[in-house]
Every structure is written in C-alpha cells, then in structure tokens.
Design a protein around this motif. Structure first.
Motif, PDB file in Angstrom:
ATOM      1  N   THR A   4       0.862  -1.170   0.000  1.00 45.16           N
ATOM      2  CA  THR A   4       0.000   0.000   0.000  1.00 45.16           C
ATOM      3  C   THR A   4       0.898   1.218   0.000  1.00 45.16           C
ATOM      4  OG1 THR A   4      -1.857  -1.034   1.167  1.00 45.16           O
ATOM      5  CG2 THR A   4      -1.680   1.367   1.309  1.00 45.16           C
ATOM      6  N   LEU A  23      -0.228   2.505 -10.039  1.00 47.27           N
ATOM      7  CA  LEU A  23      -1.530   1.867 -10.245  1.00 47.27           C
ATOM      8  C   LEU A  23      -1.455   0.747 -11.284  1.00 47.27           C
ATOM      9  CD1 LEU A  23      -3.791   5.055 -10.165  1.00 47.27           C
ATOM     10  CD2 LEU A  23      -3.731   3.227  -8.454  1.00 47.27           C
ATOM     11  N   SER A  26       1.471  -4.393 -10.513  1.00 48.13           N
ATOM     12  CA  SER A  26       0.785  -5.439  -9.745  1.00 48.13           C
ATOM     13  C   SER A  26       1.387  -5.658  -8.364  1.00 48.13           C
ATOM     14  CB  SER A  26       0.814  -6.763 -10.526  1.00 48.13           C
ATOM     15  OG  SER A  26       2.151  -7.189 -10.738  1.00 48.13           O
ATOM     16  N   TYR A  28       1.623  -3.455  -6.162  1.00 50.70           N
ATOM     17  CA  TYR A  28       0.869  -2.601  -5.241  1.00 50.70           C
ATOM     18  C   TYR A  28      -0.603  -2.999  -5.256  1.00 50.70           C
ATOM     19  CZ  TYR A  28       4.912   0.575  -5.656  1.00 50.70           C
ATOM     20  OH  TYR A  28       6.169   1.126  -5.669  1.00 50.70           O
ATOM     21  N   ASP A  29      -1.193  -3.091  -4.082  1.00 44.38           N
ATOM     22  CA  ASP A  29      -2.626  -3.375  -3.963  1.00 44.38           C
ATOM     23  C   ASP A  29      -3.452  -2.096  -3.867  1.00 44.38           C
ATOM     24  OD1 ASP A  29      -2.321  -6.106  -4.078  1.00 44.38           O
ATOM     25  OD2 ASP A  29      -2.313  -6.379  -1.898  1.00 44.38           O
ATOM     26  N   LYS A  30      -2.837  -1.048  -3.316  1.00 44.83           N
ATOM     27  CA  LYS A  30      -3.595   0.189  -3.087  1.00 44.83           C
ATOM     28  C   LYS A  30      -2.674   1.399  -3.161  1.00 44.83           C
ATOM     29  CE  LYS A  30      -6.704   0.438   0.294  1.00 44.83           C
ATOM     30  NZ  LYS A  30      -7.308   0.652   1.643  1.00 44.83           N
ATOM     31  N   HIS A  43      -9.272   4.918 -10.801  1.00 42.64           N
ATOM     32  CA  HIS A  43      -8.742   3.552 -10.787  1.00 42.64           C
ATOM     33  C   HIS A  43      -9.250   2.850  -9.536  1.00 42.64           C
ATOM     34  CE1 HIS A  43      -5.865   0.221 -10.819  1.00 42.64           C
ATOM     35  NE2 HIS A  43      -5.566   0.555 -12.062  1.00 42.64           N
ATOM     36  N   LYS A  45      -7.823   0.878  -7.561  1.00 42.77           N
ATOM     37  CA  LYS A  45      -6.819   0.786  -6.492  1.00 42.77           C
ATOM     38  C   LYS A  45      -6.548   2.140  -5.827  1.00 42.77           C
ATOM     39  CE  LYS A  45      -3.312  -1.319  -8.625  1.00 42.77           C
ATOM     40  NZ  LYS A  45      -2.039  -2.078  -8.810  1.00 42.77           N
TER      41      LYS A  45
END
Length: 221
Positions: A4, A23, A26, A28-30, A43, A45
C-alpha cells in the motif's frame, strides 16, 4: 499481499506520472492520495482524500501504508510569500515523515532539489536542505531524498521562464560532462523510474543527485 503506497502531490507533473505507474504495477494493492484538489485519475486501487495537506497531522488515522512518496513542491514564482513557500516545501514533507514514524511506515521517498543545503544563503536551497535534515532525523528504516536538476517536462501551468530554461538546457546538456553531468536537465519519467526502483531495492545513500537518479532509473524494468 502487495504494497500500500501513499502519495503526496498526485496533481503535479511527477506525482501524476508516478501514480499512473504505481496503479499499473501489480506489486501494489492500493494507492492512497492526499491532496487539495481531486486528481484526474480514476482507478479501483486509488483511494483519494481531498484535504488540506498543510494540516496533514489531522489525518493520522488514514495515513497508513508501506511506503510514502512525497512529490510535493512549489516554486518561488508560483508562491512568492516565503512563509507559505516554507509551509509547502518544508512543512508537508517533514509532517509526512513524522507520520511515517508514528505509524511505523518503513519507507519514505521524497523529491528535493539539487543544491539543497540547510546552511545555504539561497532561500530555496536552504529550505530544501532544512527539509532533508529534519526528514532524516526521523530515522526511518529507508529514506531516499532525490535531488533532481531542472525538470524537463510539460506542466499544466505555463512557466515561461522555466520553459525557456529547459530549451537552453537541451543545448547545454551536451557540454555538461564529468563532474558537471549532475546539472543536466532530467525528465520526470526518470524520477518516477528511480522512485519505483528504490521502493523495492535498497541503496547506499539517502541523498541521491540528479545524474545518479538517471542511473538508478535505468535499472527499473
């Protein structure tokens, strides 16, 4: 689980490019953003908080993640009042670093400027130097302060003097070699690539000058 990330300065040139890169990554989730006006990015995320970033401490409960990217910065031509300028270029990064300390966020990457020096007689360089000094005082696990030379990129706002300087530097870059290479203008895409690389790889120095930023950017796939 991916990372994150928190970003400050998403509506600026480099911050916007960095947000798009994060963004699309991959790993990063958020991505959590704190800014004064809504960005033009949509987006799933992205979690946006439109707030007064001069009072960032008020949002401590929302300021949680694995890494903070601070792309905040103004210019003397855009912000002529020195106190307001200091609140932005010193106050916001230092507040963000303190929140990292309080919330156990291990990584902090901020854009500073070439020539940053807390002892400088030049106001701009002095403020940047004091920011670097007080950010490093937080003793976070990883802190990287990027010191770019003139950014060669198209901003939303038109800065005629800066645009002229960019054109001049395109010519002078050819002659800036050896020890002077660090003064060559740098593209914001190189800053973004370096920040992305540093978010997943350690580096020996906290302060990274412009020519080294370019080298690090070349390592980012």
């Amino acid at each position: 689980m991916g990372k994150t990330a928190i970003i400050l300065g998403i509506t600026g040139l480099t911050g916007n490019l960095l947000a798009e890169s994060v963004l699309a990554d991959s790993r990063y989730d958020k991505l959590i953003s704190f800014h004064r006006r809504k960005s033009n990015i949509t987006h799933p995320k992205l979690e946006e908080h439109v707030v007064d970033v001069l009072d960032l401490e008020k949002y401590e409960s929302l300021f949680k993640g694995d890494i903070v990217f601070c792309c905040i910065g103004t210019t003397q031509s855009k912000t002529s009042d020195k106190e307001t300028y200091r609140q932005i270029d010193y106050g916001i990064p230092v507040s963000a670093a303190r929140l990292c300390k309080q919330n156990n966020i291990p990584q902090f990457i901020a854009i500073s400027a070439l020539g940053a020096n807390a002892e400088s007689s030049v106001f701009y360089n002095k403020v940047k130097g004091e920011m670097e000094r007080d950010v490093l005082k937080q003793n976070l696990q990883e802190t990287y302060l990027l010191q770019p030379a003139l950014l060669a990129g198209d901003r939303e706002e038109k800065r005629m003097t800066e645009k002229l300087a960019i054109q001049v530097f395109k010519v002078f870059n050819f002659f800036l070699i050896g020890p002077l290479k660090k003064f060559q203008s740098i593209k914001p895409e190189a800053l973004v690539a370096a920040m992305q690389y540093l978010s997943f790889n350690t580096y020996a120095d906290n302060r990274i000058e412009s020519d080294v930023i370019k080298k690090i950017a070349g390592k980012h796939a």
